[in-house]
Design a protein around this motif. Sequence first.
Motif, PDB file in Angstrom:
ATOM      1  N   VAL A   1      11.529  10.190   5.348  1.00 17.44           N
ATOM      2  CA  VAL A   1      10.388  11.125   4.571  1.00 17.44           C
ATOM      3  C   VAL A   1       9.228  10.071   4.176  1.00 17.44           C
ATOM      4  O   VAL A   1       8.027  10.671   4.252  1.00 17.44           O
ATOM      5  N   TYR A   2       9.315   8.820   3.788  1.00 23.92           N
ATOM      6  CA  TYR A   2       8.327   7.971   3.558  1.00 23.92           C
ATOM      7  C   TYR A   2       7.904   6.786   4.139  1.00 23.92           C
ATOM      8  O   TYR A   2       6.942   6.197   4.035  1.00 23.92           O
TER       9      TYR A   2
ATOM     10  N   TYR B   1      10.882   1.883   3.208  1.00 24.80           N
ATOM     11  CA  TYR B   1      12.192   2.194   2.227  1.00 24.80           C
ATOM     12  C   TYR B   1      13.371   2.036   3.366  1.00 24.80           C
ATOM     13  O   TYR B   1      14.747   2.295   2.959  1.00 24.80           O
ATOM     14  N   GLY B   2      13.299   1.453   4.471  1.00 29.60           N
ATOM     15  CA  GLY B   2      14.394   1.252   5.413  1.00 29.60           C
ATOM     16  C   GLY B   2      15.175   0.133   4.925  1.00 29.60           C
ATOM     17  O   GLY B   2      15.272  -0.237   3.840  1.00 29.60           O
TER      18      GLY B   2
ATOM     19  N   TYR C   1       0.846  -1.181   0.009  1.00 25.95           N
ATOM     20  CA  TYR C   1       0.053  -0.026  -0.197  1.00 25.95           C
ATOM     21  C   TYR C   1       0.757   1.310  -0.053  1.00 25.95           C
ATOM     22  O   TYR C   1       0.684   2.233  -0.727  1.00 25.95           O
ATOM     23  N   GLN C   2       1.829   1.233   0.831  1.00 27.17           N
ATOM     24  CA  GLN C   2       2.814   2.281   0.757  1.00 27.17           C
ATOM     25  C   GLN C   2       3.541   2.676  -0.230  1.00 27.17           C
ATOM     26  O   GLN C   2       3.585   3.730  -0.784  1.00 27.17           O
TER      27      GLN C   2
ATOM     28  N   ILE D   1      20.999   7.024   1.539  1.00 28.14           N
ATOM     29  CA  ILE D   1      19.651   7.420   0.654  1.00 28.14           C
ATOM     30  C   ILE D   1      18.643   6.613   1.580  1.00 28.14           C
ATOM     31  O   ILE D   1      17.546   7.262   1.419  1.00 28.14           O
ATOM     32  N   LYS D   2      18.730   5.508   1.832  1.00 27.72           N
ATOM     33  CA  LYS D   2      17.808   4.483   2.493  1.00 27.72           C
ATOM     34  C   LYS D   2      17.265   5.485   3.743  1.00 27.72           C
ATOM     35  O   LYS D   2      15.973   5.617   4.335  1.00 27.72           O
ATOM     36  N   ILE D   3      17.976   5.901   4.445  1.00 20.76           N
ATOM     37  CA  ILE D   3      18.025   6.533   5.786  1.00 20.76           C
ATOM     38  C   ILE D   3      16.993   7.747   5.699  1.00 20.76           C
ATOM     39  O   ILE D   3      16.172   8.068   6.358  1.00 20.76           O
ATOM     40  N   GLU D   4      17.422   8.634   4.555  1.00 24.24           N
ATOM     41  CA  GLU D   4      16.536   9.953   4.198  1.00 24.24           C
ATOM     42  C   GLU D   4      15.095   9.421   3.724  1.00 24.24           C
ATOM     43  O   GLU D   4      14.098  10.056   4.081  1.00 24.24           O
TER      44      GLU D   4
END
Length: 82
Positions: free
Chosen positions: A43-44, A48-49, A16-17, A36-39
């Motif tokens: 945010v999202y 995305y972790g 869903y996300q 990049i994944k930390i950011e």
Amino acid sequence: MIHKIYNKIELHQAIYQLKKNGFWFVDIPRTSSSSIKIELTHVYGKVYGKQYLIEKNYPIKKSPFKDHLTAIEMKRILGEKI
């Protein structure tokens, strides 16, 4: 099996996300993908972790997906439509 999903509810929430955000980040090893994944996580959300992060200074939520999935592997997980 190409990866481990913790449970079906978490998988449905992750899908869903991803649909809501409209993208998936393919993290290639040794290319600053952890940064990049930390950011992206901030945010999202945790979809995305990362599963594992060597740097302990950066709190990150664990993604339900294995780190460094290829685009083909992610396509298999999510299906052609998504």
